[in-house]
Design a protein around this motif. Structure first.
Motif, PDB file in Angstrom:
ATOM      1  N   PRO A   3       0.556  -1.290  -0.019  1.00 36.61           N
ATOM      2  CA  PRO A   3       0.143  -0.200   0.098  1.00 36.61           C
ATOM      3  C   PRO A   3       0.875   1.445  -0.342  1.00 36.61           C
ATOM      4  CG  PRO A   3      -1.036  -1.371   1.557  1.00 36.61           C
ATOM      5  CD  PRO A   3       0.191  -2.397   0.912  1.00 36.61           C
ATOM      6  N   GLU A   4       1.944   1.431   0.918  1.00 34.29           N
ATOM      7  CA  GLU A   4       2.831   2.785   0.494  1.00 34.29           C
ATOM      8  C   GLU A   4       3.476   2.813  -0.473  1.00 34.29           C
ATOM      9  OE1 GLU A   4       4.133   5.682   2.953  1.00 34.29           O
ATOM     10  OE2 GLU A   4       2.582   3.812   3.557  1.00 34.29           O
ATOM     11  N   GLN A   5       3.789   1.742  -1.465  1.00 32.29           N
ATOM     12  CA  GLN A   5       4.216   1.504  -2.767  1.00 32.29           C
ATOM     13  C   GLN A   5       3.416   2.495  -3.403  1.00 32.29           C
ATOM     14  OE1 GLN A   5       7.188   1.102  -2.963  1.00 32.29           O
ATOM     15  NE2 GLN A   5       8.021   1.293  -5.103  1.00 32.29           N
ATOM     16  N   ALA A   6       2.183   1.827  -3.490  1.00 28.79           N
ATOM     17  CA  ALA A   6       0.900   2.066  -4.456  1.00 28.79           C
ATOM     18  C   ALA A   6       0.703   3.909  -4.309  1.00 28.79           C
ATOM     19  CB  ALA A   6      -0.287   0.860  -4.203  1.00 28.79           C
ATOM     20  N   LYS A   7       0.515   4.368  -2.868  1.00 36.16           N
ATOM     21  CA  LYS A   7       0.333   5.723  -2.451  1.00 36.16           C
ATOM     22  C   LYS A   7       1.525   6.538  -3.089  1.00 36.16           C
ATOM     23  CE  LYS A   7      -0.557   8.627   1.239  1.00 36.16           C
ATOM     24  NZ  LYS A   7      -0.956   8.664   2.797  1.00 36.16           N
ATOM     25  N   LYS A   8       2.935   5.720  -2.945  1.00 35.55           N
ATOM     26  CA  LYS A   8       3.715   6.570  -3.726  1.00 35.55           C
ATOM     27  C   LYS A   8       4.347   6.666  -5.017  1.00 35.55           C
ATOM     28  CE  LYS A   8       7.787   5.593   0.213  1.00 35.55           C
ATOM     29  NZ  LYS A   8       9.022   5.246  -0.004  1.00 35.55           N
ATOM     30  N   GLN A  10       1.126   7.205  -6.804  1.00 35.87           N
ATOM     31  CA  GLN A  10      -0.175   7.604  -7.237  1.00 35.87           C
ATOM     32  C   GLN A  10       0.175   9.440  -6.925  1.00 35.87           C
ATOM     33  OE1 GLN A  10      -3.092   7.284  -8.536  1.00 35.87           O
ATOM     34  NE2 GLN A  10      -3.727   8.318  -7.939  1.00 35.87           N
ATOM     35  N   THR A  11       1.247   9.430  -6.243  1.00 33.88           N
ATOM     36  CA  THR A  11       1.758  10.452  -5.583  1.00 33.88           C
ATOM     37  C   THR A  11       2.307  10.991  -6.981  1.00 33.88           C
ATOM     38  OG1 THR A  11       1.683  10.226  -3.789  1.00 33.88           O
ATOM     39  CG2 THR A  11       2.921  12.540  -3.729  1.00 33.88           C
TER      40      THR A  11
END
Length: 390
Positions: A3-8, A10-11
């Motif tokens: 999830p943290e990688q996906a958020k990055k 997306q950013t």
């Protein structure tokens, strides 16, 4: 997926999208600024800077043909982007004769042709009335014609789709002159104000201001002010302010208040008005003649150059960024270009463009159509100098 990688990721996508939007806006704005500044890509994919041509004509919606080429969008009372340099412009409309002129477009500048007038190929004479006239004069907007006859009842023609004729009684003004009907035979000139509702008329040695809307408001200026004016000219469009020369002294008159100013300049032989500036010739052959200017009517005079001729006339005009000074000494015309000095201590920047012979000695010189032309005349002899093409 983490999830943290996906958020990055997306950013990063959002940042990339916003960066591309900002870059697109910058590119679009840069292109628009370049276009509005006259920059264009030619057929050889080279960036060149163009100018703009603006044409107003009567009648409107005529074709603008540049160097023999036209397009359906190029119509008068509009503007068109044109490459810099020399061009032949032709204005054409079905049923009318063509109008042509060679012009020079400067990079990034607007070239205006505001005075184009086309005439019908087939013109019909329409009888609208009968009037015995010994002198006629047409207003600057071509909507009125004043017909002077050998009586005290003149005629005003209201020109338009339906032409009408009305009487204009000058009995009061003429009787003040002291000649009655005989004074009509001594008329030597008619000048219209900018609002096209008043005229200046010279009867022999006296001047009258005619109000064409209300004859009762007309004035004999010479009698009203008790002065013998050599020259009278409108100083503004309304006709409420005049400039006069009396015994060589230049003054301003406020007609409404019937007030006359202090002496603005002395030993003045003639003058011309352009916008707020007054250029005049003063002096004599013994003391020498000078061409000077009042940048504003309340300013101190600024000497521009010395003149040597017996009859000297001067006119001031502006064309785009340059100010032009036309000087006629006897039959010799000299054109100068530069900028008016800021004050009498400032250096004169006018440089001579050319000399030429007019072919006759003018009796008068005036500025025509917004400064685009300077017109010199003596009887039937007329010469026009085109300021745009020098």
């Amino acid at each position: 997926m983490d999830p943290e990688q996906a958020k990055k990721r997306q950013t990063l996508r959002v940042l990339f999208s916003e960066a591309m939007m900002v870059l697109s806006v910058i590119i679009i704005m840069t292109v628009l600024i370049m276009i509005t500044s006259g920059y264009w890509i030619n057929q050889n994919f080279e960036v060149e800077r163009r100018g703009m041509l603006e044409v107003f004509s009567s009648p409107t919606s005529a074709d603008i043909i540049v160097d023999g080429e036209s397009d359906w969008m190029a119509k008068t009372n509009n503007s068109k982007i044109v490459s810099s340099g020399e061009h032949m412009v032709t204005i054409s409309k079905d049923g009318y004769g063509d109008w042509s002129k060679k012009i020079t477009i400067e990079e990034g500048l607007m070239y205006r042709l505001p005075y184009v007038r086309l005439f019908p190929n087939e013109r019909e004479v329409e009888k609208v009335g009968e009037a015995n006239a010994r002198l006629s004069s047409v207003s600057q907007d071509r909507n009125l014609m004043l017909l002077v006859n050998n009586t005290t009842t003149w005629k005003i023609l209201h020109l338009g789709d339906d032409v009408t004729v009305s009487d204009y009684d000058v009995k009061n003004v003429l009787s003040e002159v002291g000649g009655g009907v005989d004074a009509v035979n001594n008329i030597s000139g008619i000048e219209w104000n900018g609002d096209n509702n008043k005229t200046l008329v010279k009867f022999g040695n006296e001047w009258a201001l005619l109000d064409l809307k209300d004859a009762s408001k007309s004035l004999n200026l010479s009698k009203t002010f008790g002065m013998s004016f050599g020259t009278v000219k409108f100083f503004d469009k309304s006709g409420e302010n005049l400039l006069v020369v009396e015994n060589g002294e230049l003054r301003k008159i406020n007609v409404r208040e019937q007030a006359i100013s202090k002496i603005l300049a002395s030993k003045v032989t003639n003058f011309n008005i352009y916008e707020d500036s007054v250029v005049y010739v003063a002096g004599d052959l013994e003391t020498g003649k000078k061409v000077s200017v009042l940048k504003k009517i309340e300013d101190e005079p600024i000497a521009l150059l010395d003149a040597q001729g017996g009859k000297v006339f001067a006119a001031l005009t502006k064309s785009y960024r340059d100010t032009y000074l036309t000087v006629v000494e006897d039959g010799k015309l000299s054109l100068y270009k530069g900028q008016l000095p800021r004050n009498k201590n400032d250096q004169n920047s006018f440089e001579k463009v050319f000399d030429t012979e007019v072919g006759f000695i003018p009796e008068r010189i005036k500025v025509g159509f917004g400064g685009a032309f300077v017109i010199m005349s003596n009887g039937r002899n007329i010469v026009a100098l085109d300021m745009e093409s020098e």
